[in-house]
Design a protein around this motif. Sequence first.
Motif, PDB file in Angstrom:
ATOM      1  N   ILE A  71      -1.891  -3.384 -10.077  1.00 30.31           N
ATOM      2  CA  ILE A  71      -1.884  -2.090  -9.407  1.00 30.31           C
ATOM      3  C   ILE A  71      -3.299  -1.527  -9.437  1.00 30.31           C
ATOM      4  O   ILE A  71      -4.032  -1.679 -10.435  1.00 30.31           O
ATOM      5  N   SER A  72      -3.698  -0.892  -8.346  1.00 28.69           N
ATOM      6  CA  SER A  72      -5.029  -0.298  -8.278  1.00 28.69           C
ATOM      7  C   SER A  72      -4.947   0.943  -7.402  1.00 28.69           C
ATOM      8  O   SER A  72      -3.941   1.189  -6.737  1.00 28.69           O
ATOM      9  N   ARG A  73      -6.028   1.721  -7.402  1.00 30.37           N
ATOM     10  CA  ARG A  73      -6.040   2.946  -6.607  1.00 30.37           C
ATOM     11  C   ARG A  73      -7.380   3.105  -5.941  1.00 30.37           C
ATOM     12  O   ARG A  73      -8.415   2.631  -6.426  1.00 30.37           O
ATOM     13  N   ASP A  74      -7.346   3.803  -4.806  1.00 30.53           N
ATOM     14  CA  ASP A  74      -8.578   4.181  -4.116  1.00 30.53           C
ATOM     15  C   ASP A  74      -8.617   5.700  -4.070  1.00 30.53           C
ATOM     16  O   ASP A  74      -7.818   6.336  -3.379  1.00 30.53           O
ATOM     17  N   ASP A  75      -9.510   6.273  -4.816  1.00 31.56           N
ATOM     18  CA  ASP A  75      -9.563   7.720  -4.980  1.00 31.56           C
ATOM     19  C   ASP A  75      -9.892   8.427  -3.669  1.00 31.56           C
ATOM     20  O   ASP A  75      -9.370   9.503  -3.378  1.00 31.56           O
ATOM     21  N   VAL A 106      -2.641   3.897  -3.262  1.00 32.19           N
ATOM     22  CA  VAL A 106      -2.370   3.011  -4.391  1.00 32.19           C
ATOM     23  C   VAL A 106      -1.894   1.670  -3.834  1.00 32.19           C
ATOM     24  O   VAL A 106      -1.143   1.633  -2.854  1.00 32.19           O
ATOM     25  N   TYR A 107      -2.351   0.600  -4.461  1.00 32.90           N
ATOM     26  CA  TYR A 107      -2.007  -0.739  -4.007  1.00 32.90           C
ATOM     27  C   TYR A 107      -1.243  -1.490  -5.094  1.00 32.90           C
ATOM     28  O   TYR A 107      -1.413  -1.239  -6.286  1.00 32.90           O
ATOM     29  N   SER A 162       0.844  -1.195   0.000  1.00 34.56           N
ATOM     30  CA  SER A 162       0.000   0.000   0.000  1.00 34.56           C
ATOM     31  C   SER A 162       0.872   1.235   0.000  1.00 34.56           C
ATOM     32  O   SER A 162       1.969   1.233   0.555  1.00 34.56           O
ATOM     33  N   CYS A 163       0.359   2.286  -0.589  1.00 31.67           N
ATOM     34  CA  CYS A 163       1.065   3.565  -0.612  1.00 31.67           C
ATOM     35  C   CYS A 163       0.027   4.671  -0.403  1.00 31.67           C
ATOM     36  O   CYS A 163      -0.805   4.908  -1.276  1.00 31.67           O
ATOM     37  N   ALA A 164       0.104   5.318   0.736  1.00 33.86           N
ATOM     38  CA  ALA A 164      -0.829   6.392   1.061  1.00 33.86           C
ATOM     39  C   ALA A 164      -0.173   7.731   0.774  1.00 33.86           C
ATOM     40  O   ALA A 164       0.917   8.012   1.267  1.00 33.86           O
ATOM     41  N   TRP A 206      -4.443   8.244 -12.511  1.00 36.42           N
ATOM     42  CA  TRP A 206      -5.609   8.477 -11.684  1.00 36.42           C
ATOM     43  C   TRP A 206      -6.855   8.615 -12.541  1.00 36.42           C
ATOM     44  O   TRP A 206      -7.915   8.073 -12.198  1.00 36.42           O
ATOM     45  N   SER A 207      -6.728   9.314 -13.639  1.00 34.42           N
ATOM     46  CA  SER A 207      -7.890   9.514 -14.502  1.00 34.42           C
ATOM     47  C   SER A 207      -8.028   8.340 -15.462  1.00 34.42           C
ATOM     48  O   SER A 207      -7.155   8.088 -16.290  1.00 34.42           O
ATOM     49  N   GLY A 208      -9.066   7.579 -15.320  1.00 41.58           N
ATOM     50  CA  GLY A 208      -9.306   6.461 -16.219  1.00 41.58           C
ATOM     51  C   GLY A 208      -8.718   5.148 -15.755  1.00 41.58           C
ATOM     52  O   GLY A 208      -9.093   4.081 -16.256  1.00 41.58           O
TER      53      GLY A 208
END
Length: 126
Positions: A70-74, A79-80, A21-23, A53-55
Amino acid sequence: QVRLVESGGGLVQAGGSLRLSCAASGHMFIKTHMGWFRQAPGKGREFVAGIRWSGGITDYADSVKGRFAISRDDASNTVYLQMNDLKPEDTATYYCAGGGSIPYSPMRLQGSYDSWGQGTQVTVSS
């Protein structure tokens, strides 16, 4: 200033999984793209995965394609990196990187990132 805090590294046997995880925080954090790089002992830092981030467009190094995601939580600016089927050659220090103000910069280039985390160690035993 942007602060990136990584977590989730550790020791795992070959074939196992880990999730990093990366905050991201800070008033200068810009949501362009984020990436993960890694550096093994005696080697240079190499690109692992990136996400816009966009898309949510993603890119992966050939060596991890099909195994890492890789994924992200807005909402939480996190980012994971889900790492499956880990191999001893995945052993390295993994760094989170935050993109700069120029959108659509090549995610595979270190120069496309303005901020870096402190790194988290991933060790895969055979």
